[in-house]
Every structure is written in structure tokens, then in C-alpha cells.
Design a protein around this motif. Sequence first.
Motif, mmCIF file in Angstrom:
data_model
loop_
_atom_site.group_PDB
_atom_site.id
_atom_site.type_symbol
_atom_site.label_atom_id
_atom_site.label_comp_id
_atom_site.label_asym_id
_atom_site.label_seq_id
_atom_site.Cartn_x
_atom_site.Cartn_y
_atom_site.Cartn_z
ATOM 1 N N ARG A 102 0.827 -1.230 0.364
ATOM 2 C CA ARG A 102 0.026 0.316 0.268
ATOM 3 C C ARG A 102 0.638 1.368 0.167
ATOM 4 O O ARG A 102 -0.281 2.255 0.549
ATOM 5 C CB ARG A 102 -1.192 0.129 1.160
ATOM 6 C CG ARG A 102 -2.225 -1.407 1.203
ATOM 7 C CD ARG A 102 -3.110 -0.758 -0.106
ATOM 8 N NE ARG A 102 -4.353 -2.047 0.346
ATOM 9 C CZ ARG A 102 -3.962 -2.936 -0.214
ATOM 10 N NH1 ARG A 102 -3.416 -2.814 -1.178
ATOM 11 N NH2 ARG A 102 -5.173 -3.951 -0.501
ATOM 12 N N LEU A 103 2.446 0.994 -0.036
ATOM 13 C CA LEU A 103 3.204 2.162 -0.011
ATOM 14 C C LEU A 103 2.771 3.389 -1.656
ATOM 15 O O LEU A 103 2.357 4.346 -0.891
ATOM 16 C CB LEU A 103 4.159 2.416 -0.593
ATOM 17 C CG LEU A 103 5.034 1.675 0.554
ATOM 18 C CD1 LEU A 103 7.181 1.444 -0.179
ATOM 19 C CD2 LEU A 103 5.256 2.675 1.464
ATOM 20 N N PHE A 104 1.880 3.150 -2.418
ATOM 21 C CA PHE A 104 1.547 4.145 -3.255
ATOM 22 C C PHE A 104 0.333 5.150 -2.538
ATOM 23 O O PHE A 104 0.296 6.321 -2.731
ATOM 24 C CB PHE A 104 0.627 3.404 -4.636
ATOM 25 C CG PHE A 104 -0.843 2.998 -4.044
ATOM 26 C CD1 PHE A 104 -1.790 3.813 -4.584
ATOM 27 C CD2 PHE A 104 -0.657 1.303 -3.602
ATOM 28 C CE1 PHE A 104 -3.276 2.338 -4.030
ATOM 29 C CE2 PHE A 104 -1.911 0.538 -2.653
ATOM 30 C CZ PHE A 104 -2.485 1.106 -3.470
ATOM 31 N N ALA A 105 0.167 4.478 -1.571
ATOM 32 C CA ALA A 105 -1.285 5.304 -0.602
ATOM 33 C C ALA A 105 -0.359 6.235 -0.071
ATOM 34 O O ALA A 105 -1.230 7.047 1.306
ATOM 35 C CB ALA A 105 -2.297 4.657 -0.417
ATOM 36 N N MET A 106 1.088 6.070 0.352
ATOM 37 C CA MET A 106 1.445 6.706 1.280
ATOM 38 C C MET A 106 0.934 8.912 1.480
ATOM 39 O O MET A 106 0.768 9.132 2.974
ATOM 40 C CB MET A 106 2.881 6.759 1.280
ATOM 41 C CG MET A 106 3.569 6.968 2.328
ATOM 42 S SD MET A 106 3.306 5.957 4.455
ATOM 43 C CE MET A 106 3.424 7.020 5.529
#
Length: 188
Positions: free
Chosen positions: A94-98
Motif C-alpha cells: 500500500r506504499l502507493f497510498a502513502m
Amino acid sequence: MPVADTSQLISGVAERYASSLFELSLEAGSIDKVGADLDRFQALLDESEDLRRLVASPVFSAEDQQKAVLAVAERAGISGLVANFLKVVAGNRRLFAMPGMIRAFRQIAAEHRGEITAEVTSAHALSQAQENELKSALKGVTGKDVAIVVTIDPSILGGLIVKVGSRQIDTSLRTKLSTLKLALKEVG
């Protein structure tokens, strides 16, 4: 999947993760430290195209993302809750949503302090005096203390874009020029 659905998905994911991180930081009495660490990570994202690519790309494995992000965090002095949070977020792909998680955390923390957050886009960095003046003007309008998150975007040429909740005030030079161009086309 249409773009709107994707952004709602990211928004929902970001809010859930940010909410969990906030609850943990509240229990630990470390809201300010967590906020500062998140700000530091956001600054790293803003400065490094490589880090943005690592965070956004599905090409890297969760393990590679975890190792890289934890190494970056360690070098930046980011530890404790935020380091663990980054590990979990990377492990869950879920790093893309950081960036959304950081925005959501700031908003939750500001509400907790009785503040509202204004997202300000400026063509160049604001001086402390300009920030204070803007905070004061926004407090006059909203009746609440206002935390300001400034994003630099040279493409707006000059002026500001201020977003408080769902209200947006756009005094950017780019918008004024576009409006003028449109008005001139209608006259001609």
C-alpha cells in the motif's frame, strides 16, 4: 477501473491507515513526533524521484519496497511508530497510498487539536511572515486556528491556491491568465 473509483479506493485506504496510526500515536502520546516523522518522509518523497518511483511502482516486490523504505527511513532518522508503519504499509503493498495517508494523518491530528487544515499551493516558498499572515487571514474567515500545508508548484506562476475543506480559493496567475484568454476569445 475508472479514475474516480481508483482515487476513492486510495482515499479510503489512506484514511483507514492514517486513522490506525493516529490511534496508536494518541495511545503512545507521540502525535507530534509521528507528525514530524511523516513530514520528513513526505519531504523525502518530494525531493527524490527514485523514492517516488519505488513507492508508486507495482514492479518492486513488497520485500524490496520494505527493505528500501526502511533504509531510507533509518537514514532520515525516522524511527518508532512511523518506521513500523512504513514496514506494515510496504508489506501490505500500500506504499502507493502513502502521500494520501500523510495528508489524512495531518487532517486527523489537526482536528484533534481543534484546528482545520488549509492546503496551500504557491509558486514559491512562503516566508514565515507570509505564512503567519495567511494563517491569521484564514482564522478570521473560519473562526478556527488553521494549520497550513504548503506545496510548491512553479507552474501556477504566482498567487496562491488555498483549499480549506471543500472550499477552494484560486488566485493563481495561471488561472487569471486562462480566464483572460477565455474572455478575449469571447470578445473576438
